[in-house]
Every structure is written in C-alpha cells, then in structure tokens.
Design a protein around this motif. Structure first.
Motif, PDB file in Angstrom:
ATOM      1  N   HIS A  89       0.851  -1.208   0.000  1.00  0.00           N
ATOM      2  CA  HIS A  89       0.000   0.000   0.000  1.00  0.00           C
ATOM      3  C   HIS A  89       0.887   1.259   0.000  1.00  0.00           C
ATOM      4  O   HIS A  89       0.634   2.213  -0.734  1.00  0.00           O
ATOM      5  N   GLU A  90       1.930   1.246   0.827  1.00  0.00           N
ATOM      6  CA  GLU A  90       2.817   2.408   0.929  1.00  0.00           C
ATOM      7  C   GLU A  90       3.524   2.695  -0.399  1.00  0.00           C
ATOM      8  O   GLU A  90       3.649   3.847  -0.812  1.00  0.00           O
ATOM      9  N   ASP A  91       3.978   1.649  -1.066  1.00  0.00           N
ATOM     10  CA  ASP A  91       4.651   1.830  -2.348  1.00  0.00           C
ATOM     11  C   ASP A  91       3.689   2.428  -3.383  1.00  0.00           C
ATOM     12  O   ASP A  91       4.062   3.354  -4.116  1.00  0.00           O
ATOM     13  N   ALA A  92       2.464   1.929  -3.421  1.00  0.00           N
ATOM     14  CA  ALA A  92       1.469   2.477  -4.347  1.00  0.00           C
ATOM     15  C   ALA A  92       1.198   3.947  -4.042  1.00  0.00           C
ATOM     16  O   ALA A  92       1.085   4.781  -4.940  1.00  0.00           O
ATOM     17  N   ARG A  93       1.111   4.275  -2.747  1.00  0.00           N
ATOM     18  CA  ARG A  93       0.884   5.658  -2.324  1.00  0.00           C
ATOM     19  C   ARG A  93       2.034   6.554  -2.769  1.00  0.00           C
ATOM     20  O   ARG A  93       1.819   7.665  -3.270  1.00  0.00           O
ATOM     21  N   ALA A  94       3.270   6.090  -2.612  1.00  0.00           N
ATOM     22  CA  ALA A  94       4.437   6.884  -3.005  1.00  0.00           C
ATOM     23  C   ALA A  94       4.469   7.126  -4.515  1.00  0.00           C
ATOM     24  O   ALA A  94       4.794   8.224  -4.962  1.00  0.00           O
ATOM     25  N   VAL A  95       4.122   6.118  -5.293  1.00  0.00           N
ATOM     26  CA  VAL A  95       4.080   6.277  -6.750  1.00  0.00           C
ATOM     27  C   VAL A  95       3.034   7.329  -7.123  1.00  0.00           C
ATOM     28  O   VAL A  95       3.283   8.209  -7.955  1.00  0.00           O
ATOM     29  N   LEU A  96       1.867   7.271  -6.493  1.00  0.00           N
ATOM     30  CA  LEU A  96       0.816   8.243  -6.794  1.00  0.00           C
ATOM     31  C   LEU A  96       1.212   9.654  -6.361  1.00  0.00           C
ATOM     32  O   LEU A  96       1.086  10.601  -7.143  1.00  0.00           O
ATOM     33  N   THR A  97       1.708   9.810  -5.141  1.00  0.00           N
ATOM     34  CA  THR A  97       2.031  11.157  -4.669  1.00  0.00           C
ATOM     35  C   THR A  97       3.163  11.784  -5.467  1.00  0.00           C
ATOM     36  O   THR A  97       3.192  12.999  -5.662  1.00  0.00           O
ATOM     37  N   ARG A  98       4.054  10.954  -5.974  1.00  0.00           N
ATOM     38  CA  ARG A  98       5.155  11.492  -6.782  1.00  0.00           C
ATOM     39  C   ARG A  98       4.651  12.095  -8.093  1.00  0.00           C
ATOM     40  O   ARG A  98       5.262  13.017  -8.636  1.00  0.00           O
ATOM     41  N   GLN A  99       3.527  11.586  -8.601  1.00  0.00           N
ATOM     42  CA  GLN A  99       2.954  12.152  -9.827  1.00  0.00           C
ATOM     43  C   GLN A  99       2.450  13.574  -9.586  1.00  0.00           C
ATOM     44  O   GLN A  99       2.623  14.448 -10.426  1.00  0.00           O
ATOM     45  N   ALA A 100       1.816  13.802  -8.440  1.00  0.00           N
ATOM     46  CA  ALA A 100       1.245  15.119  -8.142  1.00  0.00           C
ATOM     47  C   ALA A 100       2.247  16.069  -7.497  1.00  0.00           C
ATOM     48  O   ALA A 100       2.145  17.283  -7.658  1.00  0.00           O
ATOM     49  N   PHE A 101       3.199  15.525  -6.770  1.00  0.00           N
ATOM     50  CA  PHE A 101       4.219  16.315  -6.057  1.00  0.00           C
ATOM     51  C   PHE A 101       5.586  15.737  -6.410  1.00  0.00           C
ATOM     52  O   PHE A 101       6.186  15.010  -5.617  1.00  0.00           O
ATOM     53  N   PRO A 102       6.107  16.031  -7.604  1.00  0.00           N
ATOM     54  CA  PRO A 102       7.317  15.360  -8.106  1.00  0.00           C
ATOM     55  C   PRO A 102       8.541  15.439  -7.198  1.00  0.00           C
ATOM     56  O   PRO A 102       9.336  14.508  -7.165  1.00  0.00           O
TER      57      PRO A 102
END
Length: 125
Positions: A16-29
């Motif tokens: 779950h954490e890895d998926a969250r990090a991938v998503l947040t990196r898209q919006a906050f590079p």
C-alpha cells in the motif's frame, strides 16, 4: 511472512505504501527529495483493512487512486488483489505541510490529483 507462510500485515502495508508513493510522486514530483521540495506530505491517518489471506510466494496486483481532495489534504485509496480477490484495502490521509504547518494543495498538484480520482463506472462520466 508468518510461520504459516501468510503474507503478514507489514508485507501488505508496504505494498500500500509503495502504491501511495508512486501516486504522490505524480502530483508532487519533488516531495521525496528533501533538498528540492517546497512542501512536504505527511500521513495524518492510515486505515488498513485485511480481508483475506494470501500465501507466500504470491503475485499481488495493486490498484490506487485518489478518494477525496480537500483544501490541505487528500485521501489515497489502494486495494490489493490476489488471484482476482481483494485481500486488503487502505485509505491514507495525506496533508500538504509547509514551514508553519498545513498549506493548500497547489493548483497544479490538485489538477493531477483530480485526474487520479477514483470514479464509479457509469456514474458522472
């Protein structure tokens, strides 16, 4: 894993954490780059539901999207699947934080988050 070869809660939460990090990196590079970021993202709440067992070794499919967007925060929702069955759900509240506390989610990040928002098929689209 535990002695019964189950994938344990820590293993599933790391997915779950890895998926969250991938998503947040898209919006906050640059949020994961301490030297280049203007603001941070902090997790204010993390709720995980474990729905079914999975045994090691296993192939786990992960789905992630944005559940809600507020002024200073947003919810990242993720689901883990094994053999087509949902085995775990997670909702994490992420807060944008500046030097003095919570700050508004920037417009460019808000647009990206909106594009990643979860939708029900056939409703509102």
């Amino acid at each position: 894993m535990d002695p019964n070869a189950h994938l344990n809660n820590l293993a599933l939460e790391s997915l779950h954490e890895d998926a969250r990090a991938v998503l947040t990196r898209q919006a906050f590079p640059d949020t994961h780059d301490p030297a280049g970021r203007k603001q941070r993202l902090v997790t204010s709440q993390n709720v995980v539901h474990f729905l079914a067992e999975a045994y090691w070794p296993a192939t786990i499919d992960t789905c992630v999207g944005v559940g809600r967007i507020g002024r200073t925060s947003f919810v990242v929702s993720s689901a883990l699947f094994h053999a087509g069955n949902c085995i775990s759900l997670c909702d994490a509240v992420m807060v944008a934080v500046g030097e003095d506390g919570p700050v508004s989610v920037p417009a460019v990040a808000r647009r990206t988050l909106e594009n990643l928002r979860l939708r029900v098929r056939g409703v509102g689209s």
